[in-house]
Design a protein around this motif. Sequence first.
Motif, PDB file in Angstrom:
ATOM      1  N   GLN A 239       0.850  -1.186   0.000  1.00 23.96           N
ATOM      2  CA  GLN A 239       0.000   0.000   0.000  1.00 23.96           C
ATOM      3  C   GLN A 239       0.889   1.240   0.000  1.00 23.96           C
ATOM      4  N   ALA A 240       0.419   2.300  -0.616  1.00 19.25           N
ATOM      5  CA  ALA A 240       1.173   3.549  -0.646  1.00 19.25           C
ATOM      6  C   ALA A 240       0.986   4.326   0.641  1.00 19.25           C
ATOM      7  N   GLY A 241       2.028   5.024   1.079  1.00 24.09           N
ATOM      8  CA  GLY A 241       1.918   5.923   2.215  1.00 24.09           C
ATOM      9  C   GLY A 241       1.635   5.259   3.541  1.00 24.09           C
ATOM     10  N   ALA A 242       1.970   3.986   3.667  1.00 23.82           N
ATOM     11  CA  ALA A 242       1.706   3.264   4.911  1.00 23.82           C
ATOM     12  C   ALA A 242       2.850   3.460   5.898  1.00 23.82           C
ATOM     13  N   SER A 243       2.543   3.405   7.175  1.00 22.64           N
ATOM     14  CA  SER A 243       3.574   3.416   8.198  1.00 22.64           C
ATOM     15  C   SER A 243       4.233   2.039   8.239  1.00 22.64           C
ATOM     16  N   CYS A 244       5.549   2.005   8.377  1.00 24.62           N
ATOM     17  CA  CYS A 244       6.244   0.720   8.455  1.00 24.62           C
ATOM     18  C   CYS A 244       5.913  -0.028   9.747  1.00 24.62           C
ATOM     19  N   SER A 245       5.350   0.666  10.709  1.00 32.49           N
ATOM     20  CA  SER A 245       4.894   0.021  11.946  1.00 32.49           C
ATOM     21  C   SER A 245       3.421  -0.339  11.807  1.00 32.49           C
ATOM     22  N   ALA A 246       3.100  -1.604  12.074  1.00 31.46           N
ATOM     23  CA  ALA A 246       1.707  -2.051  12.018  1.00 31.46           C
ATOM     24  C   ALA A 246       1.012  -1.884  13.361  1.00 31.46           C
ATOM     25  N   GLY A 247       1.718  -1.333  14.344  1.00 33.34           N
ATOM     26  CA  GLY A 247       1.118  -1.147  15.664  1.00 33.34           C
ATOM     27  C   GLY A 247       1.580  -2.202  16.652  1.00 33.34           C
ATOM     28  N   ASP A 248       1.438  -1.920  17.928  1.00 31.58           N
ATOM     29  CA  ASP A 248       1.866  -2.852  18.980  1.00 31.58           C
ATOM     30  C   ASP A 248       1.176  -4.199  18.822  1.00 31.58           C
ATOM     31  N   GLY A 249       1.981  -5.253  18.823  1.00 30.98           N
ATOM     32  CA  GLY A 249       1.441  -6.605  18.748  1.00 30.98           C
ATOM     33  C   GLY A 249       1.104  -7.066  17.349  1.00 30.98           C
ATOM     34  N   ASN A 250       1.339  -6.224  16.352  1.00 30.08           N
ATOM     35  CA  ASN A 250       1.014  -6.567  14.964  1.00 30.08           C
ATOM     36  C   ASN A 250       2.245  -6.456  14.069  1.00 30.08           C
ATOM     37  N   VAL A 251       2.213  -7.130  12.936  1.00 29.06           N
ATOM     38  CA  VAL A 251       3.229  -6.992  11.894  1.00 29.06           C
ATOM     39  C   VAL A 251       2.533  -6.898  10.541  1.00 29.06           C
ATOM     40  N   TRP A 252       3.202  -6.307   9.595  1.00 29.00           N
ATOM     41  CA  TRP A 252       2.677  -6.269   8.229  1.00 29.00           C
ATOM     42  C   TRP A 252       2.895  -7.612   7.532  1.00 29.00           C
ATOM     43  N   SER A 253       1.956  -8.017   6.707  1.00 25.86           N
ATOM     44  CA  SER A 253       2.190  -9.059   5.718  1.00 25.86           C
ATOM     45  C   SER A 253       2.982  -8.388   4.604  1.00 25.86           C
ATOM     46  N   ALA A 254       4.187  -8.885   4.346  1.00 20.60           N
ATOM     47  CA  ALA A 254       5.078  -8.167   3.438  1.00 20.60           C
ATOM     48  C   ALA A 254       5.989  -9.139   2.708  1.00 20.60           C
ATOM     49  N   ALA A 255       6.802  -8.580   1.816  1.00 19.36           N
ATOM     50  CA  ALA A 255       7.799  -9.337   1.070  1.00 19.36           C
ATOM     51  C   ALA A 255       8.969  -8.408   0.798  1.00 19.36           C
ATOM     52  N   TYR A 256      10.043  -8.959   0.253  1.00 22.01           N
ATOM     53  CA  TYR A 256      11.212  -8.128  -0.011  1.00 22.01           C
ATOM     54  C   TYR A 256      11.718  -8.355  -1.428  1.00 22.01           C
TER      55      TYR A 256
END
Length: 268
Positions: A239-256
């Motif tokens: 997603q565009a303009g998202a914070s790299c932090s998903a919040g306490d206790g959460n992580v982003w579903s991501a890839a590299y």
Amino acid sequence: MLLAGSAAAQNPATCTQNCPAPYVPNEFWTTEYGPAAANIVLSPTNFLACSSTSYALCYYSGPDAAPKKKRGVAALPSLPCTISAEDANIADCRCYAESGNSYVDIHSIRNTEAYIETVRVCGLNGEKCRNLASDELPGRIASATGATPPTLPTAPVCDYLQADASGKAPMAPDAELVSTFSFARAKSYGVQQTDCPNAAPYAGCMTASCTVERDGKGKPTGFANCRCPIYTGPYQIGQAGASCSAGDGNVWSAAYAPPSTGSGHSGK
């Protein structure tokens, strides 16, 4: 352990009957950047084209809060990826449940036999099987040259996405459906990304095991619940303009997708 040169060099047993083979977790470093859980994307050919009656789309999962509503777009749901209380190496992610065409990153196949079979047929980067690039390019090539490109085979991993008579997909023993990638929700979320260059934990959901989310009456809600391995490294968010932090206790579903690869996008 990096699987270099060819999977054949490892000389593992290959599924020749009663396939797909029983589940064994893939512990290979499938690229120099990490194991299957890292969800590494080096080329558009990495995305192998499959079709299945159901799959999970975790590309937009992460924070508890839903993205802000955009003009002309319907309100989007909350799709949290919460770090499991039982296992800090796993994220429990709420994802879309979709059907039809999707793509599997060859570097992120978590079932060892499915990975070995697929690399042997498709090559280490997926270029010998139907993939994201081959699905898009034939029309352009035919228009420009008048020649019809050769038809590529479907990747063996696609057989691991379909639920059998027991209702479970062979990718993993507990999978009612499997997390893959598609553009099914691109109109709602766009196609831009957010780059997160500093190493941090993220959920590598590609080929993760998922179950169908059901309401109190047992009816499917249109979503899935997926158990995604957590990996630490740089990553991109879908997603565009998202914070790299998903919040306490959460992580982003991501890839590299490493910057030098020029792959254009990453999926999970």
